[in-house]
Scaffold this motif. Structure first.
Motif, PDB file in Angstrom:
ATOM      1  N   LYS A 202       0.823  -1.209   0.000  1.00 52.69           N
ATOM      2  CA  LYS A 202       0.000   0.000   0.000  1.00 52.69           C
ATOM      3  C   LYS A 202       0.860   1.263   0.000  1.00 52.69           C
ATOM      4  O   LYS A 202       0.567   2.232  -0.711  1.00 52.69           O
ATOM      5  CB  LYS A 202      -0.929  -0.003   1.214  1.00 52.69           C
ATOM      6  N   ALA A 203       1.922   1.263   0.793  1.00 45.97           N
ATOM      7  CA  ALA A 203       2.804   2.436   0.874  1.00 45.97           C
ATOM      8  C   ALA A 203       3.456   2.717  -0.481  1.00 45.97           C
ATOM      9  O   ALA A 203       3.570   3.876  -0.901  1.00 45.97           O
ATOM     10  CB  ALA A 203       3.875   2.212   1.935  1.00 45.97           C
ATOM     11  N   TYR A 204       3.865   1.660  -1.165  1.00 44.01           N
ATOM     12  CA  TYR A 204       4.480   1.830  -2.487  1.00 44.01           C
ATOM     13  C   TYR A 204       3.447   2.333  -3.498  1.00 44.01           C
ATOM     14  O   TYR A 204       3.744   3.198  -4.329  1.00 44.01           O
ATOM     15  CB  TYR A 204       5.092   0.510  -2.955  1.00 44.01           C
ATOM     16  N   GLN A 205       2.245   1.800  -3.415  1.00 39.74           N
ATOM     17  CA  GLN A 205       1.191   2.220  -4.335  1.00 39.74           C
ATOM     18  C   GLN A 205       0.845   3.689  -4.140  1.00 39.74           C
ATOM     19  O   GLN A 205       0.618   4.423  -5.104  1.00 39.74           O
ATOM     20  CB  GLN A 205      -0.047   1.339  -4.140  1.00 39.74           C
ATOM     21  N   GLU A 206       0.816   4.128  -2.887  1.00 40.50           N
ATOM     22  CA  GLU A 206       0.521   5.535  -2.603  1.00 40.50           C
ATOM     23  C   GLU A 206       1.613   6.453  -3.154  1.00 40.50           C
ATOM     24  O   GLU A 206       1.363   7.622  -3.447  1.00 40.50           O
ATOM     25  CB  GLU A 206       0.363   5.739  -1.097  1.00 40.50           C
ATOM     26  N   ALA A 207       2.811   5.911  -3.297  1.00 42.63           N
ATOM     27  CA  ALA A 207       3.921   6.688  -3.865  1.00 42.63           C
ATOM     28  C   ALA A 207       3.956   6.587  -5.387  1.00 42.63           C
ATOM     29  O   ALA A 207       4.832   7.175  -6.033  1.00 42.63           O
ATOM     30  CB  ALA A 207       5.248   6.203  -3.285  1.00 42.63           C
ATOM     31  N   GLY A 208       2.991   5.845  -5.952  1.00 37.68           N
ATOM     32  CA  GLY A 208       2.920   5.740  -7.409  1.00 37.68           C
ATOM     33  C   GLY A 208       3.624   4.535  -7.987  1.00 37.68           C
ATOM     34  O   GLY A 208       3.798   4.430  -9.208  1.00 37.68           O
ATOM     35  N   ILE A 209       4.042   3.605  -7.122  1.00 43.26           N
ATOM     36  CA  ILE A 209       4.737   2.400  -7.584  1.00 43.26           C
ATOM     37  C   ILE A 209       3.830   1.194  -7.338  1.00 43.26           C
ATOM     38  O   ILE A 209       3.715   0.712  -6.207  1.00 43.26           O
ATOM     39  CB  ILE A 209       6.080   2.214  -6.852  1.00 43.26           C
ATOM     40  N   ASP A 210       3.189   0.733  -8.386  1.00 44.30           N
ATOM     41  CA  ASP A 210       2.251  -0.385  -8.267  1.00 44.30           C
ATOM     42  C   ASP A 210       2.773  -1.569  -9.077  1.00 44.30           C
ATOM     43  O   ASP A 210       2.840  -1.520 -10.305  1.00 44.30           O
ATOM     44  CB  ASP A 210       0.870   0.040  -8.777  1.00 44.30           C
ATOM     45  N   LEU A 211       3.159  -2.628  -8.392  1.00 44.26           N
ATOM     46  CA  LEU A 211       3.716  -3.808  -9.057  1.00 44.26           C
ATOM     47  C   LEU A 211       2.681  -4.923  -9.230  1.00 44.26           C
ATOM     48  O   LEU A 211       3.033  -6.023  -9.670  1.00 44.26           O
ATOM     49  CB  LEU A 211       4.901  -4.357  -8.244  1.00 44.26           C
ATOM     50  N   THR A 212       1.433  -4.632  -8.921  1.00 44.76           N
ATOM     51  CA  THR A 212       0.393  -5.659  -8.968  1.00 44.76           C
ATOM     52  C   THR A 212       0.338  -6.349 -10.326  1.00 44.76           C
ATOM     53  O   THR A 212       0.160  -5.702 -11.365  1.00 44.76           O
ATOM     54  CB  THR A 212      -0.990  -5.045  -8.659  1.00 44.76           C
ATOM     55  N   LYS A 246      10.584  13.377  -7.098  1.00 44.64           N
ATOM     56  CA  LYS A 246       9.309  12.841  -6.640  1.00 44.64           C
ATOM     57  C   LYS A 246       9.572  11.757  -5.592  1.00 44.64           C
ATOM     58  O   LYS A 246      10.667  11.185  -5.533  1.00 44.64           O
ATOM     59  CB  LYS A 246       8.542  12.236  -7.813  1.00 44.64           C
ATOM     60  N   VAL A 247       8.551  11.454  -4.798  1.00 42.93           N
ATOM     61  CA  VAL A 247       8.686  10.400  -3.791  1.00 42.93           C
ATOM     62  C   VAL A 247       9.011   9.073  -4.475  1.00 42.93           C
ATOM     63  O   VAL A 247       9.850   8.295  -4.000  1.00 42.93           O
ATOM     64  CB  VAL A 247       7.392  10.270  -2.962  1.00 42.93           C
ATOM     65  N   SER A 248       8.372   8.820  -5.610  1.00 44.24           N
ATOM     66  CA  SER A 248       8.626   7.569  -6.337  1.00 44.24           C
ATOM     67  C   SER A 248      10.085   7.474  -6.774  1.00 44.24           C
ATOM     68  O   SER A 248      10.705   6.403  -6.708  1.00 44.24           O
ATOM     69  CB  SER A 248       7.713   7.475  -7.564  1.00 44.24           C
ATOM     70  N   THR A 249      10.656   8.599  -7.198  1.00 43.89           N
ATOM     71  CA  THR A 249      12.063   8.614  -7.611  1.00 43.89           C
ATOM     72  C   THR A 249      12.975   8.326  -6.429  1.00 43.89           C
ATOM     73  O   THR A 249      13.945   7.563  -6.545  1.00 43.89           O
ATOM     74  CB  THR A 249      12.433   9.977  -8.221  1.00 43.89           C
ATOM     75  N   GLN A 250      12.671   8.942  -5.299  1.00 39.41           N
ATOM     76  CA  GLN A 250      13.485   8.722  -4.101  1.00 39.41           C
ATOM     77  C   GLN A 250      13.471   7.251  -3.695  1.00 39.41           C
ATOM     78  O   GLN A 250      14.493   6.707  -3.260  1.00 39.41           O
ATOM     79  CB  GLN A 250      12.970   9.600  -2.962  1.00 39.41           C
ATOM     80  N   ILE A 251      12.322   6.612  -3.851  1.00 40.35           N
ATOM     81  CA  ILE A 251      12.221   5.181  -3.521  1.00 40.35           C
ATOM     82  C   ILE A 251      13.024   4.349  -4.517  1.00 40.35           C
ATOM     83  O   ILE A 251      13.801   3.466  -4.133  1.00 40.35           O
ATOM     84  CB  ILE A 251      10.746   4.730  -3.509  1.00 40.35           C
ATOM     85  N   LEU A 252      12.851   4.630  -5.801  1.00 38.89           N
ATOM     86  CA  LEU A 252      13.569   3.861  -6.828  1.00 38.89           C
ATOM     87  C   LEU A 252      15.080   4.006  -6.684  1.00 38.89           C
ATOM     88  O   LEU A 252      15.827   3.059  -6.954  1.00 38.89           O
ATOM     89  CB  LEU A 252      13.130   4.308  -8.223  1.00 38.89           C
ATOM     90  N   ASN A 253      15.517   5.186  -6.256  1.00 37.96           N
ATOM     91  CA  ASN A 253      16.955   5.413  -6.088  1.00 37.96           C
ATOM     92  C   ASN A 253      17.575   4.497  -5.043  1.00 37.96           C
ATOM     93  O   ASN A 253      18.794   4.288  -5.034  1.00 37.96           O
ATOM     94  CB  ASN A 253      17.221   6.871  -5.703  1.00 37.96           C
ATOM     95  N   MET A 254      16.741   3.959  -4.152  1.00 33.95           N
ATOM     96  CA  MET A 254      17.252   3.035  -3.137  1.00 33.95           C
ATOM     97  C   MET A 254      17.542   1.658  -3.726  1.00 33.95           C
ATOM     98  O   MET A 254      18.241   0.847  -3.119  1.00 33.95           O
ATOM     99  CB  MET A 254      16.249   2.911  -1.983  1.00 33.95           C
ATOM    100  N   PHE A 255      17.007   1.398  -4.918  1.00 36.84           N
ATOM    101  CA  PHE A 255      17.160   0.077  -5.525  1.00 36.84           C
ATOM    102  C   PHE A 255      17.949   0.096  -6.835  1.00 36.84           C
ATOM    103  O   PHE A 255      18.643  -0.869  -7.153  1.00 36.84           O
ATOM    104  CB  PHE A 255      15.771  -0.532  -5.797  1.00 36.84           C
TER     105      PHE A 255
END
Length: 338
Positions: A202-212, A246-255
């Motif tokens: 849910k947290a990832y989806q709220e940040a715009g990252i949906d892997l479903t 963006k928040v999504s970019t910050q998350i992706l940068n961790m991976f």
């Protein structure tokens, strides 16, 4: 590797740095404490400074004297006839030269000649004798050496052992293993993202990252698309704007490593255009890709020509256009492109 010798240059005058010491001792022995009862200038003269102390500072390329020295004036590298030598007059190979320079914190250039060209510095550092050559001729000699250096750096960042390889073997190894390394790294990043996603979808989806229900290839496409538009533009002070990830970019940068993503895209484009990537680093391949596309756009006849030949054709056309628009001479044009 040691080779022929030249007569060692006289060391530059030592500098007094903040009154702390008056000369440099280039041994790696610890600084000796002053003797009891010795004060003032006498005390200063007794201080030994280890060589590693100077490596905490930048170095200077003295273009007038054709030497590189540290902050205390100790000669590190000297040049003669386009060759590099250490202070003892022993020849230094290009790779040895690079390793020496990397030990210091940056390099400045000093020259009393207002018309001195930075190209001369680049030439000497690349083992090219610039005397009597035009800027264009210097560049033509420097670029292959520069590109090989970049290629070796690329190999090192990918963990390749190239210590015992010839230049041609390095080119072949990088060309054979680079794409696999990049793809494996990106696949590993996708796996790590999927594992983290399972912990709090849910947290990832709220940040715009949906892997479903997405396959790995679909996740890769999604990530690449997100990096196409990674930030938002917000107002700052005095009418300026700032780009904020963006928040999504910050998350992706961790991976993900954006450099590897750009490398993957560059290699994919090169395949599409039929570019020969052997011997070229990622940056050069990107330039060749651009030139190939530009050649097609300009309607050039590139049938039967190699990608390198096409690049030369395009760059020549762009050079002529730039000179016409700016009024630069050929020497001025090449002087601006170290």
């Amino acid at each position: 590797m040691k080779g022929k010798k030249i007569v060692a240059a006289t060391a530059l005058s030592a500098l007094i740095i903040g009154g702390a010491f008056s000369y440099a001792n280039t041994s790696n022995e610890p600084i000796q404490p002053p003797e009891v009862g010795v004060i003032g200038q006498e005390q200063v003269k007794k201080v030994d400074v280890p060589l590693d102390t100077f490596k905490q500072y930048g170095i200077t390329f003295d273009l007038d004297r054709k030497v590189i020295h540290d902050i205390a004036g100790n000669i590190i590298i000297q040049f003669k006839d386009g060759e590099s030598y250490d202070v003892n007059g022993d020849m230094v190979t290009y790779d040895e030269f690079r390793e020496i320079i990397k030990q210091y914190k940056g390099m400045g250039v000093h020259s009393t000649d207002p018309n001195a060209s930075i190209l001369e510095v680049d030439a000497l550092m690349a083992g090219v004798n610039p005397e009597g050559k035009t800027n264009k001729e210097i560049l033509e000699e420097i670029r292959p050496m520069h590109e090989l250096t970049q290629l070796k750096y690329e190999a090192e960042t990918m963990g390749m052992d190239i210590s015992d390889l010839s230049d041609e073997e390095v080119k072949a190894k990088v060309d054979q293993e680079r794409e696999v390394f990049i793809q494996n790294s990106i696949e590993e990043s996708i796996e790590q993202l999927k594992l983290a996603y399972q912990l709090d979808a849910k947290a990832y989806q709220e940040a715009g990252i949906d892997l479903t229900d997405k396959t790995d290839e679909e996740i890769k496409t999604m990530v690449y698309e997100m990096y196409e538009n990674p930030s938002i533009r917000i107002p700052a002070q005095d009418g300026w704007f700032a780009n904020v990830d963006k928040v999504s970019t910050q998350i992706l940068n961790m991976f993900f490593d954006l450099i590897l993503i750009e490398g993957d895209k560059t290699l994919s484009k090169a395949k599409e255009l039929g570019v020969d990537t052997k011997g070229h680093d990622i940056g050069s391949i990107s330039t060749i890709n651009y030139s190939m596309e530009k050649a097609i756009e300009m309607g050039m006849d590139i049938e039967g020509k190699t990608s390198d030949e096409v690049t030369d054709m395009v760059q020549e056309e762009l050079r002529k256009k730039h000179m016409e628009e700016t009024g630069q001479t050929e020497e001025e044009y090449y002087a601006d492109r170290p």
